[in-house]
Design a protein around this motif. Structure first.
Motif, mmCIF file in Angstrom:
data_model
loop_
_atom_site.group_PDB
_atom_site.id
_atom_site.type_symbol
_atom_site.label_atom_id
_atom_site.label_comp_id
_atom_site.label_asym_id
_atom_site.label_seq_id
_atom_site.Cartn_x
_atom_site.Cartn_y
_atom_site.Cartn_z
ATOM 1 N N LYS A 131 0.706 4.175 -2.825
ATOM 2 C CA LYS A 131 0.396 5.569 -2.530
ATOM 3 C C LYS A 131 1.481 6.495 -3.091
ATOM 4 C CE LYS A 131 -0.963 8.823 1.064
ATOM 5 N NZ LYS A 131 -0.218 9.944 0.437
ATOM 6 N N ILE A 170 -7.283 -4.012 -5.844
ATOM 7 C CA ILE A 170 -6.200 -3.083 -6.167
ATOM 8 C C ILE A 170 -6.731 -1.874 -6.923
ATOM 9 C CG2 ILE A 170 -4.036 -2.795 -7.437
ATOM 10 C CD1 ILE A 170 -3.610 -5.866 -6.905
ATOM 11 N N ARG A 230 0.822 -1.208 0.000
ATOM 12 C CA ARG A 230 0.000 0.000 0.000
ATOM 13 C C ARG A 230 0.861 1.266 0.000
ATOM 14 N NH1 ARG A 230 -5.391 1.519 2.175
ATOM 15 N NH2 ARG A 230 -5.319 3.766 2.537
ATOM 16 N N LEU A 234 -8.377 0.247 -4.346
ATOM 17 C CA LEU A 234 -7.385 0.900 -3.490
ATOM 18 C C LEU A 234 -6.728 2.064 -4.232
ATOM 19 C CD1 LEU A 234 -5.716 1.114 -0.917
ATOM 20 C CD2 LEU A 234 -4.199 -0.669 -1.835
ATOM 21 N N THR A 235 -6.431 1.864 -5.499
ATOM 22 C CA THR A 235 -5.852 2.937 -6.308
ATOM 23 C C THR A 235 -6.819 4.120 -6.388
ATOM 24 O OG1 THR A 235 -4.675 1.270 -7.612
ATOM 25 C CG2 THR A 235 -4.800 3.484 -8.543
ATOM 26 N N LEU A 274 -6.726 5.920 -3.039
ATOM 27 C CA LEU A 274 -5.504 6.706 -2.852
ATOM 28 C C LEU A 274 -5.463 7.921 -3.779
ATOM 29 C CD1 LEU A 274 -2.961 3.762 -2.527
ATOM 30 C CD2 LEU A 274 -3.836 5.208 -0.674
#
Length: 294
Positions: free
Chosen positions: A25, A59, A21, A62-63, A66
């Protein structure tokens, strides 16, 4: 949002092959800072082939988290089974994803009619904008201009990432589609010429470590300033070429670690780390490109 330099983002992993992670980021922040126009999450460069579908989805999400609305996220949603591609695409509806990048079905080598029906079925099952992705060297099938033209008539198919490296494709496609249909290069080595011939940008591997330079090249080129664009691109030519000495993303991950953008260059089998020969070539390429370390 889909013109200029768009990065085909790597997927950073820790030493055990799990998603890192902190490195992700750092990568997202790096592209926001350097004005990359959009991020493609989990395309070929993102190692879609060695991720489970749940990892793939997590993913991308999460991208998106972020990115925090600072940069558009395009989700890779291709599969060699149409039902799987539809299922994956539908998981991103109402998520905040800006578009989907959908590769031609790989390995099973469909006919042109099969390709048309595949993308048509996906289009009919989502409102998300769809960008076609043609990369015959990887998939074993070639999405021909005539089929692209048929697909361009579907309202949410908005463009194509053309990664053949064949510059003659641009005019062939342009002659058959409307002016608002996006033509995006998928080949860094020929991307500048692609834009000069009428393309709108590039989905770039090189941008993973040379985001500022790729943004500048595309910005100059789209304004018609090919003198400055070629001056910068000349520094990156060795890099464009070195990134494909071994299969992508082996070289780009090694370089991203080398310059400090990610902590590990971990890949999942059957992908393995860059050889000593490749590392030497990559070292020479980043020196020639004068890439900043982080």
């Amino acid at each position: 949002m889909f013109t200029g330099s768009i990065v085909a983002l790597i997927t950073p992993m820790d030493e055990k092959g799990q998603i890192c992670r902190a490195s992700l980021k750092k990568l997202v922040d790096y592209h926001v800072f350097n004005n990359t126009k959009a991020i493609v999450s989990i395309g070929t460069t993102g190692e879609s082939a060695t991720l489970s579908q749940e990892e793939h989805i997590n993913i991308v999400m999460l991208t998106l988290e972020l990115a925090d609305n600072r940069i558009p996220i395009i989700a890779g949603t291709g599969a060699n089974a149409t039902t799987e591609a539809i299922s994956l695409t539908k998981r991103f509806e109402k998520s905040g994803i800006s578009a989907c990048l959908t590769v031609t079905p790989y390995y099973n080598r469909p006919t042109q009619e099969g390709l048309y029906q595949h993308f048509k079925a996906i289009s009919e099952n989502t409102d998300l904008p769809q960008i076609l992705y043609n990369v015959p060297s990887r998939t074993g099938c070639d999405l021909l201009p005539e089929t692209v033209a048929r697909l361009s008539n579907l309202s949410n198919i908005i463009g194509i990432k053309e990664a053949t490296g064949d510059l003659s494709r641009i005019n062939k496609i342009k002659e058959l589609v409307e002016n608002d249909f996006l033509l995006i290069s998928g080949d860094d080595t020929t991307a500048l010429d692609f834009i000069q011939l009428g393309g709108q940008g590039v989905i770039s591997v090189t941008a993973n470590i040379a985001a500022k330079e790729m943004v500048q090249i595309c910005s100059y080129a789209l304004k018609g300033d090919f003198v400055n664009a070629r001056s910068i691109n000349k520094r990156l030519i060795l890099l464009h070429e070195a990134l494909f000495i071994e299969p992508n993303p082996i070289p780009i991950k090694w370089l991203a670690k080398k310059i400090g953008l990610i902590k590990y260059d971990t890949l999942r089998l059957p992908m393995t780390s860059a050889s000593n020969y490749t590392q030497l070539k990559l070292e020479k390429a980043i020196q020639h490109a004068n890439i900043t370390k982080y």
